[in-house]
Scaffold this motif. Structure first.
Motif, short mmCIF file in Angstrom:
data_model
loop_
_atom_site.label_atom_id
_atom_site.label_comp_id
_atom_site.label_asym_id
_atom_site.label_seq_id
_atom_site.Cartn_x
_atom_site.Cartn_y
_atom_site.Cartn_z
N SER A 1 -9.24 -5.73 5.13
CA SER A 1 -8.60 -4.54 5.67
C SER A 1 -7.30 -4.28 4.92
N GLY A 2 -6.58 -3.30 5.36
CA GLY A 2 -5.30 -2.99 4.73
C GLY A 2 -5.36 -1.82 3.78
N GLY A 3 -6.56 -1.28 3.56
CA GLY A 3 -6.67 -0.13 2.68
C GLY A 3 -6.20 1.14 3.39
N THR A 4 -5.31 1.85 2.79
CA THR A 4 -4.81 3.10 3.34
C THR A 4 -4.54 4.07 2.20
N PRO B 1 0.81 -1.23 0.00
CA PRO B 1 0.00 0.00 0.00
C PRO B 1 0.84 1.27 0.00
N LEU B 2 1.91 1.31 0.79
CA LEU B 2 2.72 2.52 0.85
C LEU B 2 3.42 2.78 -0.49
N ALA B 3 3.98 1.75 -1.11
CA ALA B 3 4.66 1.93 -2.40
C ALA B 3 3.67 2.36 -3.48
N ARG B 4 2.50 1.72 -3.50
CA ARG B 4 1.49 2.08 -4.50
C ARG B 4 1.03 3.53 -4.31
N ASN B 5 0.74 3.92 -3.08
CA ASN B 5 0.26 5.28 -2.84
C ASN B 5 1.36 6.31 -3.12
N ALA B 6 2.60 5.96 -2.79
CA ALA B 6 3.70 6.88 -3.07
C ALA B 6 3.86 7.10 -4.57
N ALA C 1 -1.96 9.60 3.63
CA ALA C 1 -2.11 11.05 3.49
C ALA C 1 -0.83 11.79 3.88
N ARG C 2 -0.13 11.33 4.89
CA ARG C 2 1.10 12.01 5.31
C ARG C 2 2.16 11.92 4.22
N ALA C 3 2.33 10.72 3.67
CA ALA C 3 3.31 10.57 2.60
C ALA C 3 2.92 11.41 1.40
N GLY C 4 1.63 11.46 1.08
CA GLY C 4 1.19 12.29 -0.03
C GLY C 4 1.41 13.76 0.23
#
Length: 223
Positions: free
Chosen positions: A193-196, A125-130, A199-202
């Motif tokens: 679950s696991g959806g994030t 999730p973090l890599a995808r959102n980043a 927002a902070r990284a964005g």
């Protein structure tokens, strides 16, 4: 009237015929009893198999309904069972079991895919959102540079200060919300679950990264 003497049947021949017929009848009765027991066992086994596949189909129907609710999809329509053209009950049961296995595999595949987001499912999730926020920030930076390039002040070798608020605040905000909306629409799993949305990284990528790129651009053009 003269009585005619009655010739008696040979005792040995009559008894032999009687015993032969008795043996044949006993064998027929034994074969019939074995056949009836075999048919009864086959019927009981067939009924047990029918009960098992009926219970399995009921459980599959309940599972599909729950899966549709969790995936926010319309409830599946499951019609009645039409009689098939297969005369052999054992073959029909075998095909029904194979179809149930295929249905279980398809439901498991749908559940596994629904537990992953449509966008870049193989990433964390973090890599995808980043990546999504970085792509939005790059587009915002490109728009900022394009605005500077077409500004009349640039032709006069001056910094177009009227575009600075857009470059430092407006476009980063638009990039952040564009990335946030993209993640919300196609970056979240349907179930589990696991959806994030990170927002902070964005915020760091858009509100810090874009101004840094803007200052680098200004410094390179003024250097």
């Amino acid at each position: 009237m003269t009585d005619q003497p009655v010739t008696p049947m040979p005792r040995d021949g009559g008894w032999a015929a009687y015993t032969d017929h008795s043996r044949r009848l006993s064998a027929l009765l034994h074969d019939e009893r074995v056949r009836a027991e075999h048919q009864g066992a086959t019927s009981r086994n067939g009924q047990a198999a029918v009960d098992q596949i009926t219970y399995r189909l009921g459980a599959q129907r309940q599972h599909l309904q729950q899966l549709a609710v969790s995936m926010r999809l319309p409830e599946p329509h499951i019609g009645g069972i039409a009689p098939g053209p297969i005369p052999d009950p054992a073959e029909a049961l075998r095909r029904a079991a194979a179809a149930a296995d295929a249905a279980d595999a398809a439901a498991e595949n749908a559940h596994r895919r629904a537990a992953q987001p449509p966008l870049l499912p193989g990433l964390t999730p973090l890599a995808r959102n980043a990546l999504v926020y970085a792509a939005a920030a790059m587009l915002g930076t490109f728009a900022s540079l394009l605005m500077f390039a077409v500004s009349p002040d640039t032709d006069l070798d001056r910094i177009p200060w009227q575009l600075v608020p857009w470059s430092l605040c407006g476009l980063p905000a638009l990039a952040f919300f564009a990335g946030y909306l993209t993640i919300s629409l196609v970056g979240q799993p349907r179930i589990g679950s696991g959806g994030t949305r990170s927002a902070r990284a964005g915020g760091v990528i858009c509100f810090v990264g874009m101004p840094i790129l803007w200052f680098i651009f200004i410094a390179s053009t003024r250097g």
